[in-house]
Design a protein around this motif. Structure first.
Motif, short mmCIF file in Angstrom:
data_model
loop_
_atom_site.label_atom_id
_atom_site.label_comp_id
_atom_site.label_asym_id
_atom_site.label_seq_id
_atom_site.Cartn_x
_atom_site.Cartn_y
_atom_site.Cartn_z
N ASP A 1 31.24 -18.17 26.80
CA ASP A 1 30.06 -19.00 27.08
C ASP A 1 30.11 -20.27 26.24
N LYS A 2 30.42 -20.14 24.97
CA LYS A 2 30.51 -21.30 24.08
C LYS A 2 31.65 -22.24 24.50
N MET A 3 32.68 -21.65 25.09
CA MET A 3 33.83 -22.45 25.53
C MET A 3 33.64 -23.01 26.94
N GLY A 4 32.52 -22.67 27.59
CA GLY A 4 32.25 -23.16 28.92
C GLY A 4 33.02 -22.47 30.02
N VAL A 5 33.48 -21.22 29.77
CA VAL A 5 34.28 -20.52 30.79
C VAL A 5 33.74 -19.11 31.02
N LYS A 6 32.45 -18.90 30.80
CA LYS A 6 31.90 -17.55 30.93
C LYS A 6 32.03 -17.01 32.34
N ASP A 7 31.74 -17.85 33.33
CA ASP A 7 31.81 -17.38 34.72
C ASP A 7 33.22 -16.97 35.08
N GLU A 8 34.21 -17.77 34.65
CA GLU A 8 35.60 -17.42 34.94
C GLU A 8 35.98 -16.12 34.24
N PHE A 9 35.54 -15.95 33.00
CA PHE A 9 35.92 -14.76 32.24
C PHE A 9 35.28 -13.50 32.81
N VAL B 1 31.37 -9.49 23.21
CA VAL B 1 31.55 -10.59 22.25
C VAL B 1 32.39 -11.70 22.86
N MET B 2 33.44 -11.31 23.56
CA MET B 2 34.30 -12.34 24.17
C MET B 2 33.57 -13.08 25.28
N ALA B 3 32.66 -12.40 25.96
CA ALA B 3 31.84 -13.09 26.95
C ALA B 3 30.99 -14.16 26.28
N ASP B 4 30.48 -13.86 25.08
CA ASP B 4 29.70 -14.86 24.34
C ASP B 4 30.59 -16.03 23.89
N ILE C 1 34.25 -19.19 15.68
CA ILE C 1 35.45 -18.93 16.48
C ILE C 1 35.60 -19.97 17.59
N ALA C 2 34.51 -20.25 18.30
CA ALA C 2 34.56 -21.23 19.38
C ALA C 2 34.90 -22.62 18.85
N ASP C 3 34.30 -22.98 17.72
CA ASP C 3 34.60 -24.29 17.13
C ASP C 3 36.06 -24.40 16.72
N LYS C 4 36.60 -23.32 16.15
CA LYS C 4 38.00 -23.34 15.72
C LYS C 4 38.95 -23.39 16.92
N LEU C 5 38.59 -22.69 17.99
CA LEU C 5 39.38 -22.77 19.21
C LEU C 5 39.39 -24.19 19.76
N LYS C 6 38.21 -24.79 19.86
CA LYS C 6 38.12 -26.15 20.39
C LYS C 6 38.89 -27.13 19.51
N ASP C 7 38.77 -26.98 18.21
CA ASP C 7 39.45 -27.87 17.28
C ASP C 7 40.97 -27.73 17.39
#
Length: 836
Positions: free
Chosen positions: A593-601, A587-590, A133-139
């Motif tokens: 984290d992969k997207m580099g925005v865990k603290d903001e979330f 799950v969204m917190a994880d 999911i994180a890879d597809k979002l980034k892509d």
């Protein structure tokens, strides 16, 4: 006039004709397991946890779970306070244990291995799912931009405090949002042109806002006539925390005062069932024609409130027309009286063949409305869910407006009954920006950086040809003029579907959706679906995630559409989630984290800490209004907090003093004639069989009145069913057996086709074909058939595609309305019915 003083519960107990409704709110015989659980409770070996039903009937009725050894044993409903003040669940809601403990629950993350839509998946780990999911979002963001990500409309079983998806996607830079919703799309678009938007809040008019409509409790206390257009609370607002109870009380009170209840619908719905004198049958999709004829009679009889219309409206007659339209016979009164553009006088004789209501019956209804001291006119959301819905919803509102019967005790604005305010926000904020300064606190989530949106029903077109879509041809909402050429910058390449079934089942023209999505390359489109069971929409997922349910974690939710109380329920977990189901927040917190925005979330909060934080924020807001709510520790122990609400009279302040309390229209008045709509009608692109009108009027609409053919000789409309909330609960066999999926057909239409009651029949439209059981009944008007919406689509999409599940959206045509760009075809269909 005799005074009626009845409580909600004492009324139900006294009304034998509503025994079925009383049963919904009463007790249910306990099974052997429940009897044992009662014994366990007495022995102190069981645990009680509270939660609410949060599917989209809007009731949010209270659940009282009984658990033993970490497993739910059975469920009761609200028993807090006295019997007059309980949010008791309907029988559908009380079947929730069959959902929670269903053998059909999704248990593990999965990825698609077959063709999209085939429903073939293989189990994967959470790590693989989250990485994918994180890879597809980034892509997607890298290749196209955040506006290629779309969070699709969904109102199913949210597992946690609201839907954290918006917050996560905002933290990732934004997403293409949707405007409006599938429930009230045409009202949400059309009504701001008549009643305005909220200038103070900068928001559009909302049919969900209590200030814009009156509560049904107001009808119960003060009305002498209740006229309902396509409104059946007994089906759409079931449960003790919903409008059906207040409607039942209103019916009894109004009749006790010598008044009448009139239910205008193409079928005798469950709200009119047992009260045949209340049902006024009408051809589906022709409510606006009836309204024109009623107002014609008001004018002829000299019963219109000319002083009110002069001071409070624009466009009623030539005197009140804006300068741009004066001297052109464009007023609403000109249209009704036959001096307008079409030169057709809207008499009862004109309306009779259109509506199938005799002219004399129309005159009788007009007289009832004229003579009523406090007529309460309201509409459900069925009439606006037609291809002429934008005109219809405004036309219904014109009935009380013409009489000057709005803003007064016992009256309504013509809209659906009001919904209550609440102190609490029970879902995570989408952004943390200060509402005044726009400043985002350190570690907070900014507002959605994609400032344009699309009408919710247009998502499929945006997948196919988004870059061709603009405001004028697709209703793209671009308030900040961020699209230089007025068109979307991207097609949709990533669909995020959390707790929804609107990819296919609740969308239009399922066959067309399948064709489009199944042919998309994996590199061009990624679909994430998150749910508790394998819905038809879930079959199109590339990654399919199993969600924990609300009862399986700490949960909090406010009241729903109830008019009589505001409150909150806190509780759980009642049992552990099965398999590898996880809280969507975790799950969204994880993913964050992969997207580099865990603290903001997360802002450093766990799921449970967010629940407590939101509750305490709401408690502080309540205190400012003089309401003392329980502390966090207290609410965790008691589970339920409720506070009674007073009645609401829609637009009361405006009607008393329109200068001191102007509406959010350009003129500050009720705009019967809208210059903005006149401009849109001249500049937007739409088909010849569609229309946009500056005044409320009757137009047949695509596949509406007059569109039947030899091949498709019957009109068809969907309706809400007792066994389901949209498609929610649709997989529970016991409910489906209790309220069968059947096409309603009049004996006149059945006889000519050799169809008997309970026969299997085929229903075919230009869009598709279903097989379904027939219900031959006089409770539906001849020439029209009705099909309960929300049944689960079940077809061989590689074969004949005949839907054995009887899903009405197999039959609907995907053609968004001209103005709303919404789901008008949901109730505008032409079909043929044959014996299978």
């Amino acid at each position: 006039m005799p005074k009626t003083d009845m409580s909600r519960r004492s009324f139900v107990k006294s009304a034998g004709a509503l025994a079925a409704l009383a049963g919904v709110g009463g007790t249910v015989a306990l099974s052997e397991d429940a009897i044992q659980a009662k014994a366990d409770e007495a022995a102190g070996t069981e645990e009680i946890n509270w939660s609410q039903c949060n599917v989209n009937c809007g009731g949010n009725c209270v659940f009282k779970w009984h658990s033993k050894d970490g497993k739910i044993q059975y469920m009761e409903t609200d028993d807090t306070g006295n019997a007059d003040f309980q949010a008791r669940a309907c029988l559908r809601g009380r079947s929730m244990r069959r959902w929670v403990n269903s053998p059909d629950r999704l248990l593990y993350p999965m990825k698609r291995v077959g063709k999209r839509g085939e429903g073939k998946f293989e189990r994967i780990s959470w790590d693989e799912a989250i990485d994918t999911i994180a890879d597809k979002l980034k892509d997607t963001i890298s290749r196209y931009g955040n506006d290629a990500i779309h969070l699709i409309y969904a109102t199913g079983m949210y597992s946690t405090t609201g839907n954290p998806s918006k917050r996560l996607l905002d933290a990732c830079g934004g997403y293409l949002a949707r405007a409006y919703d599938y429930s009230a799309n045409q009202i949400l678009v059309a009504m701001p042109y008549m009643y305005g938007s909220d200038k103070k809040k900068g928001s559009v008019f909302s049919p969900y806002d209590a200030k814009n409509a009156s509560s049904m409790t107001e009808a119960a206390d003060h009305s002498d006539l209740l006229v309902m257009f396509g409104n059946s609370p007994a089906e759409t607002r079931m449960g003790g925390a919903n409008t059906t109870w207040d409607f039942a009380r209103a019916r009894e009170a109004i009749k006790a005062r010598g008044g009448k209840v009139i239910n205008i619908d193409y079928r005798m719905n469950e709200s009119a069932s047992g009260h045949a004198d209340e049902w006024l049958p009408i051809r589906t999709g022709t409510d606006a024609a009836l309204c024109m004829a009623l107002i014609h009679e008001f004018i002829v009889d000299g019963k219109t409130d000319e002083e009110f219309l002069l001071t409070h409206t624009v466009g009623w007659d030539e005197q009140t027309m804006p300068a741009s339209a004066k001297g052109q016979n464009k007023s609403f009164k000109d249209y009704v009286m036959g001096t307008g553009y079409d030169k057709v006088e809207k008499t009862p004789e004109w309306a009779a063949p259109i509506t199938q209501i005799p002219a004399e019956r129309i005159r009788e209804l007009a007289a009832d409305l004229e003579n009523a001291k406090a007529p309460f006119v309201c509409q459900g959301w069925g009439p606006q869910r037609h291809t002429n819905g934008e005109d219809t919803t405004r036309a219904i509102c014109m009935v009380p407006i013409a009489l000057g019967q709005i803003g007064k005790p016992g009256t309504n604005t013509g809209q659906r009954e009001a919904e209550p305010p609440t102190y609490l926000v029970d879902s995570l904020p989408n952004d943390d920006a200060d509402s005044e300064t726009g400043i985002v606190p350190e570690g907070g989530v900014p507002a959605n950086a994609v400032t344009w949106s699309i009408p919710c029903y247009e998502w499929l077109n945006a997948v196919d040809h988004g870059t061709d879509m603009s405001t004028t041809n697709a209703g793209v909402v671009d308030k900040k003029n961020a699209l230089p050429d007025g068109k979307l910058k991207n097609n949709i390449h990533f669909i995020w579907d959390y707790a929804g079934n609107c990819i296919t089942n609740q969308h239009g023209n399922i066959d067309k959706v399948h064709e489009m999505l199944s042919q998309k390359d994996d590199d061009d489109l990624f679909i994430l679906v998150w749910d508790t069971v394998l819905t038809d929409s879930a079959k199109y997922a590339d990654i399919l995630l199993p969600d924990a349910m609300r009862s399986e974690q700490l949960n909090m939710q406010t009241q729903g559409y109830s008019e009589w109380y505001t409150g909150v329920t806190v509780g759980g977990p009642a049992q552990q989630a099965p398999g590898e189901c996880r809280s969507s927040y975790d799950v969204m917190a994880d993913i964050a984290d992969k997207m580099g925005v865990k603290d903001e979330f997360t802002q450093g909060r766990t799921h449970d800490e967010w629940v407590q934080y939101l509750y305490e924020q709401g408690r502080e807001a309540a205190a400012l209004e003089g309401t003392q709510m329980p502390t966090w520790e207290e609410i965790k122990k008691q589970g339920v907090f409720k506070q009674a609400l007073p009645n609401v009279i829609g637009l009361e302040d405006f009607c008393k003093d329109p200068e001191a309390h102007p509406l959010g229209t350009p003129s500050g008045k009720i705009e019967i004639y809208s210059e903005a709509l006149a401009n849109i009608a001249d500049t937007w692109e739409y088909d010849e069989d569609q229309s946009i009108s500056p005044i409320p009027c009757f137009t047949p609409g695509f596949e509406g009145y007059g569109s039947t053919t030899d091949e498709y000789p019957l009109y068809c409309a969907g309706f809400h069913h007792k066994s389901r909330t949209h498609s929610s609960y649709g997989f529970i066999d016991e409910l489906e057996q209790a309220a069968r999926q059947q096409v309603w057909i009049n004996p006149i239409d059945a006889e000519t086709r050799g169809i008997s009651n309970l026969d299997q029949v085929r229903v075919k439209s230009p869009a598709g074909e279903i097989q379904i059981e027939a219900r031959v009944t006089n409770r539906i008007i001849p020439g029209t058939v009705g099909i309960p919406q929300g049944a689960w689509h079940d077809a061989d999409m590689d074969g004949d595609r005949v839907d054995k599940g009887g899903c009405v959206n197999t039959l609907t045509t995907y053609k968004p309305n001209a103005l709303s760009r919404g789901n008008g075809p949901a109730h505008s269909m032409i079909v043929q019915v044959t014996k299978a």
